[in-house]
Structures are given as structure tokens and as C-alpha cells.
Motif scaffolding. Structure first.
Motif, PDB file in Angstrom:
ATOM      1  N   THR A   1      -6.562 -14.985  -3.944  1.00  0.00           N
ATOM      2  CA  THR A   1      -7.327 -14.431  -4.401  1.00  0.00           C
ATOM      3  C   THR A   1      -6.387 -12.934  -4.527  1.00  0.00           C
ATOM      4  OG1 THR A   1      -8.186 -13.285  -2.339  1.00  0.00           O
ATOM      5  CG2 THR A   1      -9.310 -15.206  -3.307  1.00  0.00           C
ATOM      6  N   PHE A   2      -6.875 -12.187  -5.731  1.00  0.00           N
ATOM      7  CA  PHE A   2      -5.926 -10.917  -5.534  1.00  0.00           C
ATOM      8  C   PHE A   2      -6.837  -9.613  -6.094  1.00  0.00           C
ATOM      9  CE2 PHE A   2      -4.152  -8.092  -8.417  1.00  0.00           C
ATOM     10  CZ  PHE A   2      -2.045  -7.812  -7.872  1.00  0.00           C
ATOM     11  N   THR A   3      -6.817  -8.580  -5.302  1.00  0.00           N
ATOM     12  CA  THR A   3      -7.060  -7.667  -5.596  1.00  0.00           C
ATOM     13  C   THR A   3      -6.268  -6.135  -5.729  1.00  0.00           C
ATOM     14  OG1 THR A   3      -8.124  -7.543  -3.113  1.00  0.00           O
ATOM     15  CG2 THR A   3      -9.395  -7.799  -4.525  1.00  0.00           C
ATOM     16  N   ALA A   4      -6.682  -5.233  -6.052  1.00  0.00           N
ATOM     17  CA  ALA A   4      -5.939  -4.301  -6.925  1.00  0.00           C
ATOM     18  C   ALA A   4      -6.667  -2.594  -7.207  1.00  0.00           C
ATOM     19  CB  ALA A   4      -4.780  -4.149  -7.651  1.00  0.00           C
ATOM     20  N   GLY A   5      -6.375  -1.975  -6.496  1.00  0.00           N
ATOM     21  CA  GLY A   5      -7.531  -0.220  -6.265  1.00  0.00           C
ATOM     22  C   GLY A   5      -7.466   0.752  -6.065  1.00  0.00           C
ATOM     23  N   PRO A   6      -7.270   1.793  -6.287  1.00  0.00           N
ATOM     24  CA  PRO A   6      -7.261   3.140  -5.280  1.00  0.00           C
ATOM     25  C   PRO A   6      -7.686   2.898  -4.156  1.00  0.00           C
ATOM     26  CG  PRO A   6      -8.963   3.458  -7.267  1.00  0.00           C
ATOM     27  CD  PRO A   6      -8.251   1.648  -7.676  1.00  0.00           C
ATOM     28  N   LEU A   7      -7.278   3.521  -2.960  1.00  0.00           N
ATOM     29  CA  LEU A   7      -7.822   3.709  -1.954  1.00  0.00           C
ATOM     30  C   LEU A   7      -8.984   5.472  -1.765  1.00  0.00           C
ATOM     31  CD1 LEU A   7      -4.280   2.374   0.256  1.00  0.00           C
ATOM     32  CD2 LEU A   7      -6.767   1.005  -0.526  1.00  0.00           C
ATOM     33  N   PRO A   8      -9.338   5.516  -0.726  1.00  0.00           N
ATOM     34  CA  PRO A   8     -10.079   6.612  -0.901  1.00  0.00           C
ATOM     35  C   PRO A   8      -9.495   7.539  -0.314  1.00  0.00           C
ATOM     36  CG  PRO A   8     -11.431   4.803   0.659  1.00  0.00           C
ATOM     37  CD  PRO A   8     -10.045   4.347  -0.014  1.00  0.00           C
ATOM     38  N   ASP A   9      -8.176   7.610   0.334  1.00  0.00           N
ATOM     39  CA  ASP A   9      -7.707   9.113   0.327  1.00  0.00           C
ATOM     40  C   ASP A   9      -6.418   9.396  -0.811  1.00  0.00           C
ATOM     41  OD1 ASP A   9      -5.726   6.606   0.162  1.00  0.00           O
ATOM     42  OD2 ASP A   9      -4.904   6.950   2.227  1.00  0.00           O
ATOM     43  N   GLY A  10      -6.283   8.188  -1.902  1.00  0.00           N
ATOM     44  CA  GLY A  10      -6.208   8.852  -2.850  1.00  0.00           C
ATOM     45  C   GLY A  10      -4.787   7.677  -3.032  1.00  0.00           C
ATOM     46  N   GLY A  11      -4.247   6.611  -2.034  1.00  0.00           N
ATOM     47  CA  GLY A  11      -3.700   5.980  -2.765  1.00  0.00           C
ATOM     48  C   GLY A  11      -4.020   4.779  -3.163  1.00  0.00           C
ATOM     49  N   TYR A  12      -3.161   3.712  -3.213  1.00  0.00           N
ATOM     50  CA  TYR A  12      -3.512   2.916  -3.572  1.00  0.00           C
ATOM     51  C   TYR A  12      -2.601   1.247  -3.293  1.00  0.00           C
ATOM     52  CZ  TYR A  12      -3.779  -0.142  -8.450  1.00  0.00           C
ATOM     53  OH  TYR A  12      -4.246  -0.787  -9.699  1.00  0.00           O
ATOM     54  N   ALA A  13      -3.463   0.373  -3.047  1.00  0.00           N
ATOM     55  CA  ALA A  13      -3.069  -0.830  -2.852  1.00  0.00           C
ATOM     56  C   ALA A  13      -3.161  -1.790  -3.427  1.00  0.00           C
ATOM     57  CB  ALA A  13      -3.987  -1.137  -1.378  1.00  0.00           C
TER      58      ALA A  13
ATOM     59  N   GLN B   1       0.893  -1.307  -0.188  1.00  0.00           N
ATOM     60  CA  GLN B   1      -0.164   0.098  -0.281  1.00  0.00           C
ATOM     61  C   GLN B   1       1.284   0.785  -0.057  1.00  0.00           C
ATOM     62  OE1 GLN B   1      -2.786  -0.112   2.656  1.00  0.00           O
ATOM     63  NE2 GLN B   1      -3.173   2.061   3.309  1.00  0.00           N
ATOM     64  N   ASN B   2       0.552   2.015  -1.069  1.00  0.00           N
ATOM     65  CA  ASN B   2       1.472   3.694  -0.983  1.00  0.00           C
ATOM     66  C   ASN B   2       0.061   4.356  -0.781  1.00  0.00           C
ATOM     67  OD1 ASN B   2       0.542   2.692  -4.148  1.00  0.00           O
ATOM     68  ND2 ASN B   2       0.898   5.345  -3.319  1.00  0.00           N
ATOM     69  N   ALA B   3       0.878   5.509  -0.039  1.00  0.00           N
ATOM     70  CA  ALA B   3       0.239   7.131  -0.138  1.00  0.00           C
ATOM     71  C   ALA B   3       0.000   7.213  -0.933  1.00  0.00           C
ATOM     72  CB  ALA B   3       1.089   7.832   0.993  1.00  0.00           C
TER      73      ALA B   3
END
Length: 426
Positions: free
Chosen positions: A400-412, A366-368
Motif C-alpha cells: 500500500t502507498f499513501t501520500a499527502g499533507p500533514l496538519p502542521d503543514g508538512g508532507y509525508a 516526512q518533512n516539516a
């Protein structure tokens, strides 16, 4: 001795042996040996009709039993003996589809036993159902056995013909038996030839496919060496010589050049190993060392030296529960996640979390939000092959695998990789 395609091992074992030994072995096989393998069902090409073969066959056998019983009763035999003879007439036909050699043995026994009270005008001492059934059994069996067994089979079948058939009819019966043997041997040899040809064709096709795969792998290896390895070599050389070509290079910048050179050399090492695998003709398992969870700290240190602020939160793998394939998949997912974060969110803090549970390994990168907002891909179609490769690694292990943006603008990116906690393997 190498086994030739389509030729039974029993036949090859008889080659280059003394004729007497071959004859004795064939006699033992004829009388007491294992049954010949069943052939292809006659109705295999018509599966809708094949489902009715068993009930129709049973009805035909039952009808043949009653016909034989009626004929034997008309000949004046007592009912118990007539029932016995009718059963001995039907039994070989019932055994014929699965056990042809056993059916022949039962047929010879029936020809020797069922010989009482035949009328004077019959050509032989047997009922018409038994005579016709014997012809069917012999015709099927002679097409299933090799020549030494076939010779004994014909000789033994001729015994009741020579001893029980009337003299004026023996020549015709023996001629029929010889014709059946010749035709059956031709059918068997033709079948073996077709099997050998099919096996050779299949082998040739597999060899052509193998050569095509090797040629494609060689082409890919050549392209990777000419393009990727060349550029990686230039990066490594430029990063190593940059501090000497520039004046007043700050210590952090010099350390970053060193980290870039080290990463490039590591990438070249992996590239050379991959090129060796692609150029090798061996298709067996590769025994080269593969990274696992114990190498995460080293990878994170390299990322830090490259300027990526990374925090690693990796729990201990107590007792080595995580199997090697799961550890390798987790390492590659973290590696790709860090590369994506450095590419799309330069300067943003990255947190890597790896936790080994009772039956699965959890991985999260996860990145900010980056200070310099860039267009971060939201779909795998926009992200190239990175996210696709991570998803394939996870799903290949049943995870399982998931990827997508976070509500704060980061990504995980998050992966759950299952394994068997008791055996250490999936």
C-alpha cells in the motif's frame, strides 16, 4: 534435430531411418503405442451446443446398443452373446472422441468376433450398426495418424474384409477403405500445413513486436542520452570547476559543490546502466548490482552534503529477512521522497523511517513545514510522475502507498511492502 512447427516429434523421429525399422516402429505404434492426440471437438465453434454433446451422444449410444441387440436377437443368437456383441459395437464409438486409436483396435476386434449367424442375403457377416460404426471409426482415425501407422492400420483393417466379406463384395469394401485412407491422409496433411502456417505467422508477429520494442527502446535511449545525460554531464563539470572559478568560496559551499558533482556522477552512472539495458536486445533478468536497504546511509549522507537536514531511523534487518525486490523498492521510494522534499520544502527537516516487521517493511518519508512556504502538490496529477512511480513500486509488490499533507503543514509519504518472512521472498 529441430522440431518443425506443427509436425509431431514421432514423425520426425522416423526420418532418415531404415525402412524396415520405420515399418516395425509403426507396427508397434499401431498395435501397442500411445493413442493419437484428440482433435478439436466438432462443436468447439458452438459452445452452447457443445454442452449437450455428451448427453446426446450417450443417448445415441444407448439407442445403437438396443438396435444392435434387436438385430442380433433376430439372427437367433443367445441373449448373453447378443448383449456382448452389442456392447462391442458401441464401445469403439464411446472411445472415439478421446482415444481414436483405441477405438480402432476395438473395432477390429469386433469385426473379427461379431460374425455369427448372419443371414445369407447380407453383404457381410456384421450387423448394419457395426458396419456403419466401423466406417465412422476408420474415417476419424486415418485423419489422426501419420503415414507409416496409416499403412499398417489399412492393412490390418483389410484382414477381416478379405477373410469374412463375400467375394463379390470385397472389391467395393476395399475401395471404400482405400478412399477413406486417402481422404484422411489429405485431411491430416492439410491440418498440419495450417498448423505450421499459423505457427509461422505467430512467430513472425512476435518477431515484429520484438523489433518494434527494440526500436522504441533504442529511440528512448537516444533521447535520454542526447538530453538528460548531456545536462547531467554539464552539471557535474560545472559543480567540480565552480570552486576554482570563484574566489573566497566558503568551506561549506565548496563541500556542497563537491556533493553536487558526486550526485551528478552517480546519476550519470545509473543513466549509463539504464541506457545499456535499453539498447541491449537481451530480455532476460539484469544482473547489475541494485541498491537495497544497506545503501540508505550513503544516500542520506549525500542528501546531507547537498544541504537537506535528514534524520534516518532504520531498524536492523535481522537475518536478512527483507528480499531484494522489497529492499530496492524501499530504496527508490526513500530516494524519490528526499528529492521531493528538497524540491518542494527546501530547508525543512526530513525524517526517514524504515522498519522491517515480521511480514512487511514500513517506509515513511516526512518533512516539516518549510520556512519559505511553497505550493506543495496535493495530488499525483500535480506532482508529475514521482508519486505515481512510488505508488506503482508499492502496489507491484502487493503493498500500500499513501501520500499527502500533514496538519502542521508538512508532507509525508508512507508505504507498506509485504514479504514472506519465512522464505525471504514474496
Amino acid at each position: 534435430m529441430a522440431r518443425r512447427a506443427g509436425v509431431p516429434a514421432r514423425s520426425l523421429a522416423m526420418v532418415n531411418r531404415h525402412p524396415i525399422a520405420v515399418a516395425l516402429q509403426a507396427l508397434r505404434q499401431t498395435l501397442l503405442g500411445r493413442d493419437a492426440p484428440p482433435g478439436r471437438p466438432l462443436l468447439a465453434r458452438w459452445p452452447r451446443l457443445a454442452r449437450y454433446a455428451a448427453p446426446v451422444g450417450l443417448l445415441a449410444a444407448l439407442g445403437l446398443f438396443w438396435i444392435t441387440l434387436a438385430v442380433e436377437s433376430d439372427w437367433g443368437l443367445p441373449t448373453p452373446i447378443a448383449v456382448l456383441f452389442a456392447a462391442m459395437t458401441v464401445a469403439p464409438l464411446l472411445a472415439l472422441p478421446r482415444r481414436p486409436l483405441l477405438a480402432w483396435r476395438l473395432t477390429v476386434l469386433a469385426l473379427l468376433v461379431c460374425t455369427f449367424n448372419a443371414p445369407a442375403d447380407t453383404p457381410g457377416p456384421w450387423t448394419p450398426p457395426l458396419a456403419l460404426g466401423s466406417i465412422v471409426v476408420v474415417a476419424v482415425v486415418v485423419a489422426r495418424v501419420d503415414r507409416p501407422v496409416l499403412a499398417w492400420l489399412v492393412a490390418i483393417t483389410a484382414v477381416p474384409v478379405l477373410t469374412l466379406v463375400r467375394a463379390e463384395n470385397r472389391a467395393a469394401v476395399l475401395a471404400l477403405l482405400g478412399a477413406l485412407a486417402i481422404v484422411g491422409d489429405l485431411i491430416r496433411r492439410n491440418r498440419l500445413s495450417r498448423h505450421a502456417l499459423a505457427a509461422q505467422t505467430e512467430l513472425s508477429e512476435r518477431e515484429q513486436e520484438r523489433r518494434a520494442v527494440l526500436e522504441e527502446r533504442t529511440r528512448i535511449a537516444r533521447e535520454m542520452h542526447d538530453v538528460v545525460a548531456h545536462h547531467m554531464s554539464l552539471i557535474a563539470v560545472q559543480a567540480e570547476t565552480a570552486p576554482y572559478r570563484l574566489t573566497d568560496v566558503p568551506a561549506p559551499a565548496a563541500a556542497e559543490f563537491v556533493a553536487i558533482a558526486a550526485s551528478a556522477r552517480d546519476a550519470l552512472t545509473d543513466m549509463r546502466r539504464l541506457l545499456g539495458v535499453l539498447r541491449s536486445e537481451s530480455t532476460g533478468p539484469q544482473t547489475a548490482p541494485q541498491p537495497d536497504l544497506t545503501d540508505l546511509n550513503a544516500m542520506v549522507d549525500v542528501a546531507r552534503r547537498a544541504g537537506v537536514p535528514v534524520t534516518l531511523d532504520a531498524g536492523p534487518d535481522d537475518g536478512g529477512r527483507v528480499p531484494a525486490p522489497v529492499g530496492l523498492a524501499a530504496y527508490r521510494i526513500v530516494q524519490e521522497g528526499l528529492a521531493n522534499a528538497a524540491r518542494h520544502a527546501a530547508g525543512a527537516a526530513v525524517r526517514v523511517t524504515v522498519r522491517a516487521g515480521r511480514s512487511s517493511l514500513g517506509v515513511r518519508v516526512q518533512n516539516a513545514p518549510p520556512d519559505d512556504v511553497r505550493a506543495r502538490p496535493d495530488t499525483e496529477a500535480d506532482a508529475g510522475h514521482g508519486l505515481t512511480g512510488m505508488r506503482e513500486r508499492a502496489t507491484s509488490l502487493g503493498g500500500t502507498f499513501t501520500a499527502g499533507p500533514l496538519p502542521d503543514g508538512g508532507y509525508a509519504v508512507t508505504a507498506e511492502l509485504p514479504y514472506d518472512s519465512e522464505s525471504g521472498d514474496r
